[in-house]
Design an enzyme around this catalytic site. Structure first.
Site, PDB file in Angstrom:
ATOM      1  N   ARG A 129       0.866  -1.298   0.073  1.00 34.08           N
ATOM      2  CA  ARG A 129      -0.034   0.000   0.077  1.00 34.08           C
ATOM      3  C   ARG A 129       0.740   1.333  -0.047  1.00 34.08           C
ATOM      4  O   ARG A 129       1.899   1.285   0.454  1.00 34.08           O
ATOM      5  CB  ARG A 129      -1.085   0.164   1.275  1.00 34.08           C
ATOM      6  CG  ARG A 129      -1.893  -1.237   1.128  1.00 34.08           C
ATOM      7  CD  ARG A 129      -2.838  -1.300   2.149  1.00 34.08           C
ATOM      8  NE  ARG A 129      -3.920  -0.260   2.477  1.00 34.08           N
ATOM      9  CZ  ARG A 129      -4.554  -0.068   3.417  1.00 34.08           C
ATOM     10  NH1 ARG A 129      -4.605  -0.883   4.371  1.00 34.08           N
ATOM     11  NH2 ARG A 129      -5.469   1.036   3.403  1.00 34.08           N
ATOM     12  N   ASP A 326     -15.469   2.095   3.915  1.00 34.84           N
ATOM     13  CA  ASP A 326     -15.235   0.691   4.247  1.00 34.84           C
ATOM     14  C   ASP A 326     -16.394  -0.383   4.113  1.00 34.84           C
ATOM     15  O   ASP A 326     -16.382  -1.426   4.273  1.00 34.84           O
ATOM     16  CB  ASP A 326     -14.631   0.827   5.635  1.00 34.84           C
ATOM     17  CG  ASP A 326     -13.444   1.138   5.976  1.00 34.84           C
ATOM     18  OD1 ASP A 326     -12.495   1.106   4.593  1.00 34.84           O
ATOM     19  OD2 ASP A 326     -13.054   1.559   7.068  1.00 34.84           O
TER      20      ASP A 326
END
Ligand code: S3P
Length: 449
Positions: A129, A326
């Protein structure tokens, strides 16, 4: 765990009505912040309802490495004896943040304005990431980061010896970046200003104020402008962590798509920067009652009564994306069980989460017989109506807890079982997921097929 151990294949099967009470764990964002802010306060902070998922446990270990005393007294009940702003010690070992982007980015911010050096790593997902989004603004304070190509972990951050305050406009909607800059600003003299064009979750602002920081938020034409006065003495707090709306999303969505269900999910945070999923579900026709609204731990909470509902697809407004970032994976499962199309726009940030969540959901839903359209920042799910999703596939979870839980929720309503290749990452955010879903009557188990 979280990609370090052996994979745990899991399968969910079509289930009878879900019934009962689903007590979901403490909020992950607030749990990380209570440990980090507790470590930066002078004296003892007490926390109840802390999420004991691996992500948060890794942050607790990291705070010990920076010199705080972190003690678990009982389930969810922890204390943190802090070292004060600017008081972090240099860790003797590499800081392993496991699967947690929030953990590593916030901790980098918290140490970047102290004269210490720390090296960070994570699991295979976290090490893929981007960290440049955090190290770029931290460089403005005077910190220097040396990582792998593309700004990836493992990475060493050399904290600024003489930090200067900064004014920074966050280029993408990211509470992690905003929070890293604010935490770095704590140990810089003078005012640090963070501007966000789109509002993101505001737990850092609320909690920094709660710990005694001088922090001002203004809604101006250029965006939400947050001004923090540096070098405060943070006062230790008692933090009651509310239940996580992102974890509650799984039993809530399961109840909506499994015929005959009727469940109660008590004490779920309804913070407006987090509740976009719930607004969206109601627009789709969900039968959700928000009972007994009240304040707990400085956050608005409610008890949610959720009943199975015939849902219709909708267009989710782009400006709502940050407040449910999310929850798009599990929304795409609900959308597959609704009538008509659901269009999710402005979701490009999903591509840099624990996995590329647009790709992971698109491939898994297609394997389960659902028609998907996908662009860089758009996901369109063609709903089939409740009970009509074929299922019968094994979906890849790519070391991503929310992808694993989303497909297991789908399996409870699909015609044929839905399996995931690896359910082990669920332990990062919701260790009790399997038992909680079983308690409601959901058929989720560890064997394949
Ligand atoms: C979080 C911010 C969000 C969210 C993550 C938790 C936080 O990430 O996806 O699960 O606690 O600040 P981004 O800042 O990358 O949007």
């Amino acid at each position: 765990m979280s990609g370090h151990g052996s994979p745990i294949p899991m399968t969910a099967r079509k289930s009878g009505p879900l019934r009962g009470r689903a007590e979901v764990p403490g909020d992950k964002s607030i749990s990380h912040r209570s440990l980090i802010l507790g470590a930066l306060a002078v004296g003892e902070t007490n926390v109840t309802g802390l999420l004991e998922g691996q992500d948060v446990l890794d942050t607790a270990t990291a705070m010990r490495a920076f010199g705080a005393e972190v003690v678990r007294h009982a389930p969810g009940s922890w204390s943190v004896h802090g070292v004060g702003v600017g008081g972090f010690a240099e860790p003797a070992k590499v800081i392993d943040c496991g699967n947690s982007g929030t953990g590593v980015r916030l901790i980098m911010g918290a140490m970047a304005t102290s004269p210490i050096t720390a090296t960070f790593t994570g699991d295979a997902s976290l090490n893929r990431r981007p960290m440049g989004r955090v190290t770029d603004p931290l460089a403005l304070f005077g910190a220097v980061a040396h990582g792998r190509q593309g700004g990836r972990l493992p990475m060493t951050v050399v904290g600024a010896k003489e930090p200067v305050p900064v004014t920074y406009t966050v280029p993408m909607p990211s509470a992690q970046v905003k929070s890293a800059v604010l935490l770095a600003g704590l140990n810089a003299p003078g005012q640090t200003v963070v501007i966000e064009k789109e509002p993101t979750r505001d737990h850092s602002e609320r909690m920094l104020r709660g710990f005694g920081a001088d922090l001002r938020v203004e809604d101006l034409p250029e965006g939400r402008v947050i001004t923090l006065m540096g070098q405060p003495e943070l006062r230790p707090q008692t933090v009651a962590v509310p239940r996580d709306p992102s974890s509650a999303a799984f039993p809530v969505c399961a109840a909506l798509i499994v015929e005959g269900s009727d469940i109660l999910v008590p004490g779920v945070s309804q913070n407006p920067t987090r509740n976009g999923l719930y607004t969206t579900l109601v627009e789709m026709g969900a039968d959700i009652e928000f009972l007994n609204p009240r304040e707990e731990g400085g956050e608005p909470v409610a008890d949610l009564r959720v009943r199975y509902s015939a849902l219709k697809g909708i267009e989710v407004p782009q400006e709502r994306a940050a407040s449910m970032i999310d929850e798009f994976p599990v929304l795409s499962v609900v959308a597959a069980c609704a009538e008509g199309r659901t269009v999710m726009r402005g979701v490009t940030e999903l591509r840099v989460k624990e996995s590329d969540r647009i790709d992971a959901m698109a491939r898994g839903l297609e394997a389960c017989g659902v028609r998907i359209e996908e662009e860089e920042d758009v996901l369109i799910v063609h709903g089939m109506g409740a009970g009509n999703v074929p299922g019968g596939a094994t979906c890849k979870t790519h070391i991503d807890h929310r992808i694993a839980m989303s497909f297991l929720v789908l399996g409870l309503a699909a015609r044929k079982p839905v399996s995931v290749d690896d359910g082990s990452p669920i332990a990062t955010s919701f260790p009790a997921f399997e038992g909680l879903m079983a308690g409601l009557g959901g058929a989720i188990g560890r064997a394949n097929g």
